[in-house]
Design an enzyme around this catalytic site. Structure first.
Site, short mmCIF file in Angstrom:
data_model
loop_
_atom_site.label_atom_id
_atom_site.label_comp_id
_atom_site.label_asym_id
_atom_site.label_seq_id
_atom_site.Cartn_x
_atom_site.Cartn_y
_atom_site.Cartn_z
N GLU A 102 0.56 -1.14 -0.21
CA GLU A 102 -0.35 0.38 0.09
C GLU A 102 0.95 1.18 -0.07
OE1 GLU A 102 -0.36 -1.91 1.98
OE2 GLU A 102 -1.89 -3.92 1.45
N ARG A 307 10.41 -11.54 2.48
CA ARG A 307 9.51 -10.47 2.59
C ARG A 307 9.68 -9.60 3.84
NH1 ARG A 307 5.48 -7.54 -0.09
NH2 ARG A 307 3.85 -7.39 0.88
N PHE A 347 15.86 -3.45 2.76
CA PHE A 347 14.56 -3.12 1.82
C PHE A 347 15.07 -2.10 0.74
CE2 PHE A 347 13.19 -3.97 5.65
CZ PHE A 347 11.79 -4.84 5.90
N GLU A 349 15.69 -2.63 -2.69
CA GLU A 349 16.44 -2.57 -3.68
C GLU A 349 15.80 -4.18 -4.97
OE1 GLU A 349 21.11 -2.04 -3.68
OE2 GLU A 349 20.71 -2.97 -1.00
N ASN A 372 2.17 -8.93 -5.03
CA ASN A 372 2.29 -8.06 -5.80
C ASN A 372 3.18 -8.17 -7.06
OD1 ASN A 372 1.90 -6.00 -7.81
ND2 ASN A 372 3.21 -4.22 -6.45
N ILE A 373 2.00 -8.85 -7.95
CA ILE A 373 3.25 -9.17 -9.42
C ILE A 373 3.27 -8.47 -10.37
CG2 ILE A 373 2.23 -12.06 -8.37
CD1 ILE A 373 -0.03 -11.66 -11.08
N LEU A 374 3.02 -7.54 -10.57
CA LEU A 374 3.44 -6.39 -11.43
C LEU A 374 4.43 -5.74 -11.16
CD1 LEU A 374 -0.34 -4.56 -11.15
CD2 LEU A 374 0.51 -6.45 -12.46
#
Length: 461
Positions: A102, A307, A347, A349, A372-374
């Site tokens: 988000e 993650r 985080f 990179e 998010n796969i985009l």
């Protein structure tokens, strides 16, 4: 119902303190910013008060050697009155973004809203440490970040008094009843890219009236899919609208070109597989197949991006259990090529490693509903994800229909898919998947962004 929630939030206040303390102990809170959970610290600057203070200084009234007691008292009274009459040089748009995904959407909104309204400044609130770390490197000067306070009327009201927002935008699915109910008393609120998971939908069906009491505080509700629109309708919300998933509008992840050049030279034409945004459930599937892949494809190099980077020690221990040699980015800025895999425990990179990837597996897709796969699609990666994409159902469906990604069921399926894609005889097939992924995201990007901005523009202060 809302009164009952407020009452319970008072009664359970000691429990909130215990929860925050436990989160602090396990590293989920930043001790340097813990006061923000109680709305202590940052606040919006009062330009009228600043102006009067400058004016007073110019006139010399604040010099205790030359100012009479009467003048000082009169001046103090005037400054106090002006401090109550909040007057600001800039309008403030408050954007609440629960976590990393988000937050990326929030940054896209800030970039585009600032073009429509250059005089606007932004406050981003979020809940997780991961989101704060992303923002520490990406937050523009016209924006400020603060952790969202505990959802209790005491802290919520203090937070809102401190910031006095002119517009509030909530992204996706975090519905804090007290924050939303109190926020609507200060400004208009928008709920955008809204979604309801199947689990939450079942829970809200039992508390439909309470859901409606929360949602009625929003001046506009925009959902991300037809499926979500149906859920909102079933819960008694008839004025929601579907514009699609705004994640299509997220800008391509930034990449440091100097670092990219060094990485490309260092990898020396190796084919790179990236396993991104992984959770323990993903790694249980991924780690056992790495030795098999390395034996079949000696020119293949594997990069794992968890993650939650703070899990680095447990990940390395798991690698040892599978007889895999691994190096963390915190130990070596460049991959150790004779090791089995490289773990990125930093985080910000992700874009750098998507830039060199041929194939990317997107984690959280065995149990957490998918991430998010985009982001990988923007870098023309061949995308693979697991069986659980419940948080991104429509995007997953669309990208599969466009022959731009592959969905696998389990570890055996993942190994077979990777073996097939890396086979030299399937080079054209791999190229097609990569090209289709980029086309898919580009074709949807501008249309969805423009439609969202048209709605938001109507509410800008």
């Amino acid at each position: 119902m809302m009164l009952l929630y407020y009452t319970l939030s008072f009664i359970l206040l000691p429990v909130y303190f215990i929860i925050i303390f436990i989160r602090l102990l396990i590293g989920k809170e930043d001790i340097r910013r813990i006061q923000e959970r109680f709305a202590i610290g940052k606040q919006r600057q009062n330009s009228a008060l600043d102006f009067i203070q400058m004016s007073v200084n110019k006139e010399g009234f604040t010099d205790h050697k030359t100012t009479s007691y009467v003048d000082m008292h009169r001046n103090a009274s005037l400054m106090y009155k002006l401090s109550l009459e909040r007057s600001y040089a800039h309008s403030l748009v408050w954007i609440h973004a629960a976590s990393v995904g988000e937050v990326m959407t929030a940054l896209t909104l800030i970039h585009n809203i600032s073009k429509l309204a250059p005089n606007v400044r932004f406050l981003i609130t979020s809940w997780t440490n991961a989101s704060a770390k992303i923002l520490s490197t990406k937050l523009p000067k016209i924006a400020t970040h603060q952790f969202l306070p505990i959802d209790n009327v005491i802290f919520t009201r203090k937070f809102l008094r401190n910031w006095q927002p002119d517009l509030g935008i909530f992204i996706e699915s975090e519905l804090w009843p007290c924050t939303i109910n109190e926020g609507a008393k200060y400004c208009k609120l928008l709920l955008i890219n809204a979604r309801i998971s199947n689990k939450s939908f079942k829970a809200w069906l039992k508390r439909k009236r309470f859901f409606q009491l929360i949602i009625k505080n929003f001046s506009k509700i925009i959902v991300q899919s037809e499926r979500d629109l149906q859920k909102f309708n079933a819960l008694g919300i008839s004025d929601a609208m579907n514009l699609g998933n705004i994640k299509f509008a997220n800008e391509k992840l930034l990449v440091n070109q100097e670092k990219l050049s060094k990485l490309i030279l260092h990898l020396d034409n190796r084919r790179v597989l990236v396993f991104a945004s992984t959770h323990p459930e993903d790694e249980e599937v991924i780690l056992p197949i790495i030795n098999n892949l390395k034996e079949q494809f000696i020119d293949c190099y594997i990069i794992l991006i968890p993650r939650h980077p703070e899990r680095i020690k447990s990940i390395i221990n798991n690698c040892k259990l599978h007889h895999l040699s691994a190096t963390a980015k915190s130990q070596n800025d460049l991959p150790v090529l004779n090791n089995d895999l490289y773990i990125v425990d930093r985080f910000g990179e992700m874009g750098l490693f998507f830039s060199v990837a041929t194939i990317s597996f997107i984690g959280g897709s065995f149990k957490q509903g998918g991430h998010n796969i985009l982001e990988a699609a923007y870098f023309s990666n061949c995308i693979i994800f697991g069986p659980d994409m419940s948080k991104n159902t429509d995007i997953a469906k669309g990208i599969l229909q466009n022959n731009a990604a592959i969905q696998i069921k389990n570890g055996k399926d993942l190994l077979n898919t990777l073996t097939s894609l890396l086979n030299a005889n399937n080079a054209l097939k791999l190229k097609t998947y990569r090209e289709n992924a980029l086309k898919f995201v580009e074709n949807n990007q501008k249309k969805i962004l423009d439609e969202y901005l048209q709605i938001i523009k109507q509410f800008l202060p």
